[in-house]
Design a protein around this motif. Structure first.
Motif: not given
Length: 144
Positions: A32-44, A67-72, A81-90
């Motif tokens: 699934d080349s449209g699958k993206v996982t983003i890890f976002w550091d919110t430490s101090f 286009d991508a299916k993104v897990d944040l 937290s873990k949230d899912s997003f759909t990116v369409s046409n950028g």
């Protein structure tokens, strides 16, 4: 190829003026080349992050990807937290709004982040300053 264990623990990484270290792990066996996982550091330590540069990168990334299916995953010393997003046409506006709404608190640990990846590409946004646990995440594929 980047040796993340040595780089993330080095003094040079802690002195980087840009508050972001982006590691992209391309999953060699991903179907699934449209699958993206983003890890976002919110430490101090990310309190003074340069979201302009991070958002500039993500804008170019998603414009290129289309286009991508993104897990944040929002994390500091643990995954908050873990949230899912759909990116369409950028268009990643909903994801951008979620990222812009995060606060900063806690220490930093990369422990077990790889457990949250189920293929695709991995983007890790952090300053590289880990003060809990000492290992680097072990994502499948090469790190660039």
């Amino acid at each position: 190829m980047l040796n993340t264990q040595n780089f993330l623990g080095s003094k040079a990484a802690k002195k980087i003026a840009i508050t972001i270290l982006i590691l992209i792990s391309i999953q060699g066996n991903s179907q699934d080349s449209g699958k993206v996982t983003i890890f976002w550091d919110t430490s101090f330590s990310m309190e003074d992050r340069d979201t302009f540069r991070e958002f500039y990168f993500l804008d170019a990334y998603f414009q290129n990807k289309g286009d991508a299916k993104v897990d944040l995953l929002i994390f500091s010393n643990e995954v908050h937290s873990k949230d899912s997003f759909t990116v369409s046409n950028g268009n990643w506006e909903a994801l951008k709004q979620r990222l812009a709404s995060t606060g900063n608190d806690g220490a930093t640990s990369y422990n077990n982040l790889e457990d949250y990846v189920s293929g695709g590409e991995v983007l890790l946004f952090t300053d590289g300053y880990q003060n809990i646990w000492s290992g680097a995440p072990k994502f499948d594929g090469e790190l660039f």
